[in-house]
Design a protein around this motif. Sequence first.
Motif, mmCIF file in Angstrom:
data_model
loop_
_atom_site.group_PDB
_atom_site.id
_atom_site.type_symbol
_atom_site.label_atom_id
_atom_site.label_comp_id
_atom_site.label_asym_id
_atom_site.label_seq_id
_atom_site.Cartn_x
_atom_site.Cartn_y
_atom_site.Cartn_z
ATOM 1 N N ILE A 8 0.843 -1.193 0.000
ATOM 2 C CA ILE A 8 0.000 0.000 0.000
ATOM 3 C C ILE A 8 0.878 1.242 0.000
ATOM 4 O O ILE A 8 1.845 1.335 0.770
ATOM 5 N N PHE A 9 0.533 2.189 -0.854
ATOM 6 C CA PHE A 9 1.105 3.533 -0.802
ATOM 7 C C PHE A 9 0.054 4.437 -0.157
ATOM 8 O O PHE A 9 -0.993 4.704 -0.752
ATOM 9 N N TYR A 10 0.360 4.879 1.070
ATOM 10 C CA TYR A 10 -0.644 5.654 1.792
ATOM 11 C C TYR A 10 -0.699 7.081 1.256
ATOM 12 O O TYR A 10 0.326 7.686 0.928
ATOM 13 N N PHE A 11 -1.914 7.603 1.176
ATOM 14 C CA PHE A 11 -2.130 8.970 0.723
ATOM 15 C C PHE A 11 -2.663 9.789 1.906
ATOM 16 O O PHE A 11 -3.774 9.532 2.375
ATOM 17 N N SER A 12 -1.862 10.743 2.387
ATOM 18 C CA SER A 12 -0.657 11.213 1.733
ATOM 19 C C SER A 12 0.369 11.582 2.799
ATOM 20 O O SER A 12 0.102 11.433 3.992
ATOM 21 N N SER A 13 1.483 12.120 2.378
ATOM 22 C CA SER A 13 2.517 12.497 3.341
ATOM 23 C C SER A 13 2.177 13.820 4.029
ATOM 24 O O SER A 13 1.931 13.851 5.237
ATOM 25 N N PHE A 14 2.116 14.928 3.274
ATOM 26 C CA PHE A 14 1.887 16.249 3.862
ATOM 27 C C PHE A 14 0.574 16.861 3.356
ATOM 28 O O PHE A 14 0.197 16.669 2.204
ATOM 29 N N ASP A 15 -0.090 17.601 4.220
ATOM 30 C CA ASP A 15 -1.263 18.371 3.787
ATOM 31 C C ASP A 15 -0.851 19.345 2.683
ATOM 32 O O ASP A 15 0.237 19.936 2.729
ATOM 33 N N GLU A 16 -1.741 19.532 1.705
ATOM 34 C CA GLU A 16 -1.478 20.452 0.598
ATOM 35 C C GLU A 16 -2.697 21.348 0.380
ATOM 36 O O GLU A 16 -3.767 20.866 -0.012
ATOM 37 N N SER A 17 -2.520 22.643 0.616
ATOM 38 C CA SER A 17 -3.642 23.584 0.558
ATOM 39 C C SER A 17 -4.225 23.719 -0.840
ATOM 40 O O SER A 17 -5.430 23.985 -0.988
ATOM 41 N N TRP A 18 -3.431 23.548 -1.895
ATOM 42 C CA TRP A 18 -3.921 23.748 -3.257
ATOM 43 C C TRP A 18 -5.027 22.784 -3.633
ATOM 44 O O TRP A 18 -5.852 23.073 -4.520
ATOM 45 N N LYS A 19 -5.114 21.643 -2.937
ATOM 46 C CA LYS A 19 -6.072 20.610 -3.327
ATOM 47 C C LYS A 19 -7.530 20.974 -3.027
ATOM 48 O O LYS A 19 -8.440 20.262 -3.450
ATOM 49 N N VAL A 20 -7.750 22.075 -2.328
ATOM 50 C CA VAL A 20 -9.139 22.475 -2.077
ATOM 51 C C VAL A 20 -9.854 22.825 -3.379
ATOM 52 O O VAL A 20 -11.090 22.757 -3.454
ATOM 53 N N GLY A 21 -9.101 23.195 -4.400
ATOM 54 C CA GLY A 21 -9.715 23.584 -5.663
ATOM 55 C C GLY A 21 -10.487 22.457 -6.320
ATOM 56 O O GLY A 21 -11.548 22.669 -6.895
ATOM 57 N N GLY A 22 -9.973 21.251 -6.246
ATOM 58 C CA GLY A 22 -10.622 20.122 -6.899
ATOM 59 C C GLY A 22 -11.499 19.288 -5.996
ATOM 60 O O GLY A 22 -12.385 18.583 -6.468
ATOM 61 N N GLU A 23 -11.260 19.353 -4.679
ATOM 62 C CA GLU A 23 -11.936 18.446 -3.767
ATOM 63 C C GLU A 23 -12.731 19.157 -2.675
ATOM 64 O O GLU A 23 -13.332 18.499 -1.825
#
Length: 302
Positions: free
Chosen positions: A269-284
């Motif tokens: 398993i590759f766990y998602f994810s390592s660090f929080d990323e603020s840019w992802k609010v745009g898509g999700e």
Amino acid sequence: MSYRGEHNFLLSDSNYSDYAGIDFSKYSLEDLKKLWRKTLNNGMHGICFSMYEDGQEPGDIITEAQVERRISILKPYSKWVRSFSCIEGNEHIPRIAKKHGLKTMVGAWLGDDMEKNEQEIEAIIQLGNEGFVDIAAVGNEVLYRNDLSLEQLLGYIKRVKEALPHVEVGYVDAYYEFSRHPELVEASDIILANCYPYWEGCHIDGSLNHMQQMFGQAADAGRGKKVIITETGWPSQGSSLKGAVSNSENAMKYFINTQAWSARKNIEIFYFSSFDESWKVGGEGDVGAYWGLWDKNENLKF
């Protein structure tokens, strides 16, 4: 990845759901945090690399120093690191990961920009020929986004396989796409499946079993080929989705259970994810910013 309803296909006779997970009923919040930290310290098979600091987003050029710092943080906890692109600084990830003794799943990001696709394909081939690629992931959820036709995608996969005969090559998408498209199974050396009970609105109590069924569906479609879970995770805050509640307690429970099942069943398993990323609010939406085991300032959350 964002919301998608359940997709049910016939499963094989193999039983991947005979492990019910940890009984958390007697765990206090402090006990849960201790078990989460112990699980993390025991190590993971793999982690998805979060590239961008606060204020950065895809398209920004990322420096070697930033990648070096983040790889150094992850090194004690994971054997493998997964990247999503091979340009704009992403090419530093496998090079630096290898320097630190980590194995690499290297992604070529494909979309509807054919010029960038060429850059990605050329870059992953170069990295592979230089010895920095253990697994090549040619495209990520391209079919889900409808960015390319199946024929176009298969063409890119074939090019990479021919150029890197010494490297295992696959394509990453939701677990059910491999049942829908047997041509993907035929073209791939390994099956790279994203499995997110959260995005199907699953309650935390049933999340481990649901993820196991997702894996089982991909394994059935794979017809004996190895299946790797390339993404699974749970957000620690933000808006919830149907029965899937985004909070710290559920994020800890899901991580603990996936790692316990992975070790018990020897499933990668590759766990998602390592660090929080603020840019992802745009898509999700707001929940997109909170999938990391570390926060956006690179501090462990719990």
